[in-house]
Design an enzyme around this catalytic site. Structure first.
Site, PDB file in Angstrom:
ATOM      1  CE  LYS A   1      -1.842   1.492   4.051  1.00  0.00           C
ATOM      2  NZ  LYS A   1      -1.522   2.890   4.413  1.00  0.00           N
ATOM      3  CG  ASN A   2       2.099   2.795   3.576  1.00  0.00           C
ATOM      4  OD1 ASN A   2       0.948   3.100   3.241  1.00  0.00           O
ATOM      5  ND2 ASN A   2       2.447   2.604   4.835  1.00  0.00           N
TER       6      ASN A   2
ATOM      7  CB  CYS B   1      -5.632  10.544  11.399  1.00  0.00           C
ATOM      8  SG  CYS B   1      -4.184   9.572  11.682  1.00  0.00           S
TER       9      CYS B   1
ATOM     10  CG  ASP C   1       3.003   1.433   9.582  1.00  0.00           C
ATOM     11  OD1 ASP C   1       2.468   2.234  10.370  1.00  0.00           O
ATOM     12  OD2 ASP C   1       3.297   1.723   8.408  1.00  0.00           O
TER      13      ASP C   1
ATOM     14  NE  ARG D   1      -7.769   4.162   5.083  1.00  0.00           N
ATOM     15  CZ  ARG D   1      -7.262   5.213   5.695  1.00  0.00           C
ATOM     16  NH1 ARG D   1      -7.723   5.577   6.865  1.00  0.00           N
ATOM     17  NH2 ARG D   1      -6.297   5.915   5.141  1.00  0.00           N
TER      18      ARG D   1
HETATM   19  N1  EPU Z   1       5.782  14.778  11.122  1.00  0.00           N
HETATM   20  C1  EPU Z   1       5.740  16.104  11.459  1.00  0.00           C
HETATM   21  N2  EPU Z   1       5.730  17.028  10.441  1.00  0.00           N
HETATM   22  C2  EPU Z   1       5.732  16.668   9.134  1.00  0.00           C
HETATM   23  C3  EPU Z   1       5.752  15.317   8.810  1.00  0.00           C
HETATM   24  C4  EPU Z   1       5.781  14.386   9.826  1.00  0.00           C
HETATM   25  O1  EPU Z   1       5.739  16.489  12.635  1.00  0.00           O
HETATM   26  O2  EPU Z   1       5.698  17.567   8.274  1.00  0.00           O
HETATM   27  C5  EPU Z   1       5.831  13.775  12.197  1.00  0.00           C
HETATM   28  C6  EPU Z   1       4.566  12.914  12.267  1.00  0.00           C
HETATM   29  O3  EPU Z   1       3.537  13.549  12.979  1.00  0.00           O
HETATM   30  C7  EPU Z   1       5.095  11.670  12.941  1.00  0.00           C
HETATM   31  C8  EPU Z   1       6.515  11.549  12.377  1.00  0.00           C
HETATM   32  O4  EPU Z   1       6.850  12.852  11.905  1.00  0.00           O
HETATM   33  O5  EPU Z   1       5.161  11.886  14.318  1.00  0.00           O
HETATM   34  C9  EPU Z   1       6.685  10.566  11.237  1.00  0.00           C
HETATM   35  O6  EPU Z   1       5.622  10.723  10.319  1.00  0.00           O
HETATM   36  P1  EPU Z   1       5.767  10.416   8.768  1.00  0.00           P
HETATM   37  O7  EPU Z   1       5.636  11.695   8.022  1.00  0.00           O
HETATM   38  O8  EPU Z   1       6.968   9.584   8.513  1.00  0.00           O
HETATM   39  O9  EPU Z   1       4.466   9.550   8.504  1.00  0.00           O
HETATM   40  P2  EPU Z   1       3.631   9.530   7.163  1.00  0.00           P
HETATM   41  O10 EPU Z   1       4.550   9.759   6.032  1.00  0.00           O
HETATM   42  O11 EPU Z   1       2.442  10.394   7.308  1.00  0.00           O
HETATM   43  C10 EPU Z   1       3.930   6.994   6.607  1.00  0.00           C
HETATM   44  C11 EPU Z   1       3.033   5.832   6.390  1.00  0.00           C
HETATM   45  C12 EPU Z   1       2.417   5.417   7.724  1.00  0.00           C
HETATM   46  C13 EPU Z   1       3.569   5.054   8.670  1.00  0.00           C
HETATM   47  C14 EPU Z   1       4.518   6.244   8.821  1.00  0.00           C
HETATM   48  C15 EPU Z   1       5.735   5.945   9.659  1.00  0.00           C
HETATM   49  C16 EPU Z   1       2.255   6.157   4.138  1.00  0.00           C
HETATM   50  C17 EPU Z   1       1.144   6.491   3.207  1.00  0.00           C
HETATM   51  N3  EPU Z   1       1.988   6.200   5.425  1.00  0.00           N
HETATM   52  O12 EPU Z   1       3.122   8.038   7.133  1.00  0.00           O
HETATM   53  O13 EPU Z   1       1.649   4.264   7.479  1.00  0.00           O
HETATM   54  O14 EPU Z   1       3.051   4.724   9.941  1.00  0.00           O
HETATM   55  O15 EPU Z   1       4.979   6.653   7.504  1.00  0.00           O
HETATM   56  O16 EPU Z   1       6.450   4.881   9.142  1.00  0.00           O
HETATM   57  O17 EPU Z   1       3.348   5.846   3.691  1.00  0.00           O
HETATM   58  C18 EPU Z   1      -0.100   2.723   7.868  1.00  0.00           C
HETATM   59  O18 EPU Z   1       0.186   2.173   6.783  1.00  0.00           O
HETATM   60  O19 EPU Z   1      -0.905   2.184   8.689  1.00  0.00           O
HETATM   61  C19 EPU Z   1       0.501   4.011   8.203  1.00  0.00           C
HETATM   62  C20 EPU Z   1      -0.012   4.817   9.139  1.00  0.00           C
END
Ligand code: EPU
Length: 421
Positions: A22-23, A117, A309, A401
């Site tokens: 998915k990701n 979320c 995850d 999802r």
């Molecule tokens: N963060 C910030 N500011 C930003 C971006 C991130 O403070 O601008 C913080 C987030 O709040 C969090 C941390 O940085 O505390 C890491 O977040 P990240 O941005 O890496 O998460 P994401 O990119 O939104 C992806 C996956 C998630 C997975 C996380 C961590 C996708 C579509 N989603 O989310 O997947 O948990 O990386 O590995 O790639 C899931 O599949 O169930 C899922 C939630």
């Protein structure tokens, strides 16, 4: 709303194929927005999030043609509406991944600002700061990120960007924006997740110049245009880990095909610490569980450390293992919501801030529980497979999802599971 009814107590055994990730699929679908020709993808999982992303880019003008169950061809030549409306973004935060490609290719974008979320606030300021460093002018108005290439500029410009924290979709968004920017971009403190590498590989096959994906420093040299390509989405390492945990918790013996163990070192090490035997083949993984698991402590952190995850699924293991585990969640501030539901099944869990203390019990009892997010739902499914008697899991749309054919795959491994309307 659909529910899952599980009659627990059967050790899982047999073989199933792992689906596409998915990701990895979500950012790769967005990469089509950057192309001048059609992008042909295979191993795209059939998931709710994937359909949402396809609808989103379709309403932007991308022509979407499905090829069989897991193929899709994306033709972006009709792209004319660089808008990600609230109704879609609110159902899937990954919609933010259209921002970088739209700015790079179209010069402007209007994307609903994702709210918080269930698992945390999840701000996106790092995405915006990076794009601003590349010359984008960004305003947040009426809940929308309104972004355009700076007045007088032809397009985005390469920049050196150091993100404040490791962000997976942030790294992906900036990498996609940089491939068509003028000059060189360096992303430091980049996410090293395998999904970032899969996206980079797809972009490279479209003509992008990227090096260092998979390390914390990614270099991108902007090119004039990207062309069409074919790409197979990588196997889902979190789906793999989830089925391995289900096999472990039920005392099973399961072989998963279409996946290699290379991206799963941290997870497999922990499974071996529980007493499981794990056999890695070139294109498959087999797990054989002991009579009783040993509790394992974990601390989540960015790749290559233990993935957030997989935290919920390991909690489902620890609630029936021998001993006490200390589980520390360092990525998201509210990712223990499965704990209270596991307690309803008889688990012994104490939460203190970002740490959970889990003491294993010899058995769980089936009950009605409610899923709150994707991985929390997976942990409840695992616990339900272990629990004695019937477990009814509500709000399983979260599972749809992110897990392709979950109940069919589990049933193929001998689980007594069915969807009730
Ligand atoms: N963060 C910030 N500011 C930003 C971006 C991130 O403070 O601008 C913080 C987030 O709040 C969090 C941390 O940085 O505390 C890491 O977040 P990240 O941005 O890496 O998460 P994401 O990119 O939104 C992806 C996956 C998630 C997975 C996380 C961590 C996708 C579509 N989603 O989310 O997947 O948990 O990386 O590995 O790639 C899931 O599949 O169930 C899922 C939630």
């Amino acid at each position: 709303m659909d529910k899952l009814l599980i009659q627990g107590g059967t050790p899982l055994s047999g073989e199933i194929a792992v689906s596409g990730a998915k990701n990895a699929a979500l950012p790769i679908l967005c990469a089509s927005l950057l192309s001048s020709d059609a992008l042909q993808l295979s191993n795209v999982p059939q998931l709710r999030d994937v359909s949402t992303m396809l609808r989103l880019i379709e309403q932007m003008g991308v022509k979407v043609t499905r090829e069989g169950a897991n193929g899709v061809v994306l033709d972006p030549r009709g792209l004319n509406n660089p808008l990600a409306p609230y109704d879609m973004v609110k159902t899937m935060r990954a919609s933010i991944l259209v921002l970088g490609p739209l700015l790079a290719r179209h010069g402007e974008a209007k994307v609903s600002l994702p709210g918080g979320c269930a698992i945390g606030a999840r701000p996106v300021e790092q995405h915006l700061k990076g794009l601003q460093a590349m010359g984008a002018e960004i305003q947040v108005e009426h809940g929308y990120i309104c972004a355009r290439v700076g007045a007088g500029a032809h397009g985005l410009k390469g920049a050196c960007i150091v993100t404040d924290m490791v962000t997976v979709t942030g790294t992906e968004n900036l990498m996609m924006a940089a491939v068509l920017a003028e000059g060189d971009t360096i992303i430091e403190n980049a996410a090293r997740e395998p999904e970032v590498v899969d996206l980079a590989n797809c972009l490279i096959s479209m003509g992008a110049q990227i090096s260092g994906a998979g390390t914390d420093k990614i270099r991108i040299r902007g090119v004039e245009r990207l062309h069409g390509a074919t790409h197979a989405v990588m196997a889902d390492r979190i789906e793999t880990g989830t089925y391995l945990c289900a096999a472990a918790a039920t005392g099973g013996d399961v072989r998963l095909t279409g996946v290699s163990s290379t991206c799963l070192d941290a997870v497999i090490d922990k499974l071996m610490d529980t007493g499981c035997e794990v056999f890695s083949e070139r294109d498959a993984i087999r797990l054989k569980a002991p009579a009783r698991l040993t509790a394992v402590s974990i601390r989540t952190a960015p790749y290559p450390a233990f993935p957030t995850d997989m935290q919920a699924q390991f909690m489902a293991i620890n609630v029936v293992a021998e001993g006490t585990a200390v589980m520390r969640e360092t990525i998201f501030e509210n990712r223990f919501m499965h704990a209270v539901e596991l307690i309803r099944l008889g688990a012994d869990i104490k939460i203190d801030g970002n740490t959970a203390f889990v003491t294993g019990r010899p058995k769980l009892d089936g009950a009605t529980v409610m899923a709150t997010d994707l991985r929390a739902s997976a942990s409840l499914v695992i616990a339900g497979l272990v629990a004695q008697g019937e477990t009814l899991i509500e709000r399983i749309y979260h599972l749809d999802r992110g897990y392709e054919g979950l109940e069919q795959k589990l049933a193929a491994l001998g689980a007594n599971i069915r969807r009730v309307k």
